[in-house]
Design a protein around this motif. Structure first.
Motif, PDB file in Angstrom:
ATOM      1  N   LEU A 187       6.785  -2.584  -4.869  1.00  0.00           N
ATOM      2  CA  LEU A 187       5.629  -2.817  -4.105  1.00  0.00           C
ATOM      3  C   LEU A 187       4.524  -1.854  -4.887  1.00  0.00           C
ATOM      4  N   GLN A 188       4.386  -1.679  -6.157  1.00  0.00           N
ATOM      5  CA  GLN A 188       3.441  -0.819  -6.685  1.00  0.00           C
ATOM      6  C   GLN A 188       1.991  -1.326  -6.471  1.00  0.00           C
ATOM      7  N   LEU A 189       2.001  -2.578  -6.827  1.00  0.00           N
ATOM      8  CA  LEU A 189       0.329  -3.138  -6.679  1.00  0.00           C
ATOM      9  C   LEU A 189      -0.004  -3.239  -5.287  1.00  0.00           C
ATOM     10  N   ASP A 190       0.873  -3.325  -4.304  1.00  0.00           N
ATOM     11  CA  ASP A 190       0.480  -3.211  -2.924  1.00  0.00           C
ATOM     12  C   ASP A 190      -0.161  -1.815  -2.546  1.00  0.00           C
ATOM     13  N   LEU A 191       0.713  -0.787  -3.048  1.00  0.00           N
ATOM     14  CA  LEU A 191       0.390   0.467  -2.788  1.00  0.00           C
ATOM     15  C   LEU A 191      -1.016   0.808  -3.488  1.00  0.00           C
ATOM     16  N   LYS A 192      -1.104   0.488  -4.516  1.00  0.00           N
ATOM     17  CA  LYS A 192      -2.576   0.667  -5.387  1.00  0.00           C
ATOM     18  C   LYS A 192      -3.596   0.212  -4.357  1.00  0.00           C
ATOM     19  N   GLU A 193      -3.310  -1.240  -4.002  1.00  0.00           N
ATOM     20  CA  GLU A 193      -4.613  -1.910  -3.162  1.00  0.00           C
ATOM     21  C   GLU A 193      -4.864  -1.251  -2.138  1.00  0.00           C
ATOM     22  N   ASN A 194      -3.501  -0.844  -1.166  1.00  0.00           N
ATOM     23  CA  ASN A 194      -3.638  -0.175   0.110  1.00  0.00           C
ATOM     24  C   ASN A 194      -4.170   1.209   0.035  1.00  0.00           C
ATOM     25  N   ILE A 195      -4.082   2.091  -1.000  1.00  0.00           N
ATOM     26  CA  ILE A 195      -4.628   3.361  -1.051  1.00  0.00           C
ATOM     27  C   ILE A 195      -6.131   3.041  -1.420  1.00  0.00           C
ATOM     28  N   THR A 204       2.367   0.256   3.243  1.00  0.00           N
ATOM     29  CA  THR A 204       3.140  -0.082   2.249  1.00  0.00           C
ATOM     30  C   THR A 204       4.861  -0.038   2.636  1.00  0.00           C
ATOM     31  N   ALA A 205       5.075   1.075   3.138  1.00  0.00           N
ATOM     32  CA  ALA A 205       6.286   1.285   3.791  1.00  0.00           C
ATOM     33  C   ALA A 205       6.914   0.045   4.294  1.00  0.00           C
ATOM     34  N   GLN A 206       6.001  -0.272   5.460  1.00  0.00           N
ATOM     35  CA  GLN A 206       6.348  -1.317   6.439  1.00  0.00           C
ATOM     36  C   GLN A 206       6.311  -2.638   5.750  1.00  0.00           C
ATOM     37  N   GLN A 207       5.586  -2.880   4.564  1.00  0.00           N
ATOM     38  CA  GLN A 207       5.482  -4.201   3.716  1.00  0.00           C
ATOM     39  C   GLN A 207       6.838  -4.026   3.017  1.00  0.00           C
ATOM     40  N   ASN A 208       7.434  -2.888   2.519  1.00  0.00           N
ATOM     41  CA  ASN A 208       8.666  -2.836   1.741  1.00  0.00           C
ATOM     42  C   ASN A 208      10.003  -3.340   2.770  1.00  0.00           C
ATOM     43  N   LEU A 209       9.983  -2.730   3.887  1.00  0.00           N
ATOM     44  CA  LEU A 209      10.980  -3.109   4.962  1.00  0.00           C
ATOM     45  C   LEU A 209      10.968  -4.548   5.132  1.00  0.00           C
ATOM     46  N   ALA A 210       9.893  -5.291   5.046  1.00  0.00           N
ATOM     47  CA  ALA A 210       9.793  -6.775   5.385  1.00  0.00           C
ATOM     48  C   ALA A 210      10.203  -7.239   4.300  1.00  0.00           C
ATOM     49  N   LYS A 211       9.917  -6.946   3.065  1.00  0.00           N
ATOM     50  CA  LYS A 211      10.258  -7.690   1.739  1.00  0.00           C
ATOM     51  C   LYS A 211      11.846  -7.576   1.322  1.00  0.00           C
ATOM     52  N   VAL A 212      12.492  -6.450   1.862  1.00  0.00           N
ATOM     53  CA  VAL A 212      13.998  -6.310   1.612  1.00  0.00           C
ATOM     54  C   VAL A 212      14.632  -7.660   1.510  1.00  0.00           C
ATOM     55  N   PRO A 213      14.843  -8.649   2.530  1.00  0.00           N
ATOM     56  CA  PRO A 213      15.863  -9.594   2.633  1.00  0.00           C
ATOM     57  C   PRO A 213      15.353 -10.724   1.626  1.00  0.00           C
ATOM     58  N   ALA A 214      14.099 -11.212   1.543  1.00  0.00           N
ATOM     59  CA  ALA A 214      13.315 -12.035   0.430  1.00  0.00           C
ATOM     60  C   ALA A 214      13.770 -11.536  -0.784  1.00  0.00           C
ATOM     61  N   ALA A 215      13.628 -10.185  -1.173  1.00  0.00           N
ATOM     62  CA  ALA A 215      13.923  -9.935  -2.432  1.00  0.00           C
ATOM     63  C   ALA A 215      15.273  -9.976  -2.838  1.00  0.00           C
ATOM     64  N   ARG A 216      16.205  -9.512  -1.961  1.00  0.00           N
ATOM     65  CA  ARG A 216      17.799  -9.869  -2.207  1.00  0.00           C
ATOM     66  C   ARG A 216      18.087 -11.253  -2.279  1.00  0.00           C
ATOM     67  N   ASN A 217      17.638 -12.283  -1.619  1.00  0.00           N
ATOM     68  CA  ASN A 217      17.794 -13.511  -1.548  1.00  0.00           C
ATOM     69  C   ASN A 217      17.159 -14.002  -3.130  1.00  0.00           C
TER      70      ASN A 217
END
Length: 381
Positions: free
Chosen positions: A77-85, A301-314
């Motif tokens: 989620l590097q692009l999300d971190l950029k945008e969020n900062i 971004t940390a919370q976005q990462n947690l939500a993304k984990v199962p989708a990325a794994r699948n």
């Protein structure tokens, strides 16, 4: 000429145009947004990036080892971190991305952050261990291998009070921890077959990194630990120098192992985790409101990462299945066999506990923290 050929040529032309004009970050943002095919959209993206950069009071170079599209299977989620900062600081910080290993990877990036060559970077949590040895406890089997235990641990007061001061004393500010997924047992094609119990690993040449703990763990569960540098691992697996390895599913896909594996088992022993760190001196030099903006952006971004984990794994699993890889989830009883054979409760780990945590009492506090549900939920494989 086919239309998709024209599209690819337009995308390449627009990317080179932006990159040639020194707007590399703009080119990447345009690519990640899927607008490289459109000259108008590319121009708009470049204009927005230039305006952000010009109006910002501070520039943060953020380096990673991963290409932007990697988050589809490896939620960095590097692009999300950029945008969020940029947004959380009201545009006062412009984040200049350097993805894909442009400025190095792993320990090299940690050193550049520490030295102030760059302001922030992503690297594995293990790369913090030289600066705060306690961090290496994450490699202790079944201590925090499951995603939820890892999240509980690194967000606990016990961890922050023990680890963060040591990391800060070495010049780092921790932004947030990135959950990827636990390491797995992945067997090469033509190898030992599906691994369900520790006995299935008997005599298997298991590729391990330099971690003494991981080497001890795989010996305890019956494998033959074989240290291989990461860059040499694909060829080692292909050639049978090693029969199995243990990155997360997302990492196996991102690093191109899909055509050389047969079976993957979710043993949940050790996390395959990352961290974003920032140069502490640079961070402390910022105005208070900007510091608070960066911290809030990191939490978002940390919370976005947690939500993304199962989708990325699948996604990673679906792609690996196309190459014939079979996946195996273990029952509680089967997981119990692995824990009984190599888990952190065994006396063989006591010296590591004292050495890394400082005392058994300190380790017990961290163990309690890992088992205590905090405010964040994450899906486990």
């Amino acid at each position: 000429m086919k239309s998709n050929d024209t599209l690819e040529m337009a995308e390449r032309r627009n990317f080179l145009k932006l990159a040639g004009a020194g707007a590399f970050t703009a080119a990447m943002v345009a690519g990640a947004g899927g607008v490289l095919w459109s000259s108008e959209a590319v121009a708009q993206t470049a204009k927005e990036e230039k305006e952000r950069q010009t109006s910002a009071e501070h520039t943060m170079t953020l380096a990673t080892a991963y290409v932007l599209g990697a988050s589809r299977s490896y939620p960095i989620l590097q692009l999300d971190l950029k945008e969020n900062i940029q947004n959380a600081t009201n545009g006062k910080v412009y984040v200049k991305l350097a993805p894909g290993g442009q400025l190095g990877a792993g320990g090299a990036l940690a050193q550049k952050v520490q030295g102030g060559t760059i302001q922030a970077a992503q690297h594995s949590l293990s790369n913090f261990a030289p600066f705060a040895p306690t961090v290496d406890l994450i490699n202790m089997p079944y201590f925090c291998g499951a995603n939820q235990r890892f999240v509980n641990l690194v967000n606990s007061d016990a961890w922050k009070n023990d680890v963060h001061p040591k990391v800060e004393a070495k010049g780092f500010k921790t932004l947030f921890y990135v959950v990827i997924d636990p390491r797995v047992v992945a067997v090469r094609k033509g190898g030992a077959g599906a691994v369900i119990t520790p006995s299935d690993l008997s005599g298997v040449k298991f590729r391990v990194p330099g971690s003494k703990m991981l080497q001890q763990y795989y010996r305890m569960v019956g494998a033959n630990p074989t240290p291989v540098a990461w860059g040499e691992t694909p060829s080692a697996i292909k050639q049978g120098v090693a029969d199995a390895l243990d990155p997360s599913v997302g990492a196996l896909f991102v690093f191109g192992f899909k055509d050389i594996l047969s079976h993957v088992t979710f043993t949940q022993a050790v996390p395959d985790s990352q961290v974003y760190s920032c140069n502490l001196e640079w961070f402390n030099s910022l105005p208070k409101d900007v510091q608070e903006g960066i911290e809030f952006a990191s939490e978002i971004t940390a919370q976005q990462n947690l939500a993304k984990v199962p989708a990325a794994r699948n996604y990673a699993m679906a792609e690996l299945r196309k190459s014939g890889v079979e996946f195996h989830s273990l029952s509680d009883e089967q997981l119990g066999e692995w824990k009984a054979a190599g888990g952190f409760q065994k006396s063989e780990w006591d010296t590591f506990k004292v050495e890394l945590a400082g005392s058994m009492e300190a380790f017990n506090k961290l163990e309690e923290a890992a088992g205590t549900m905090g405010r964040y939920y994450v899906h486990d494989a």
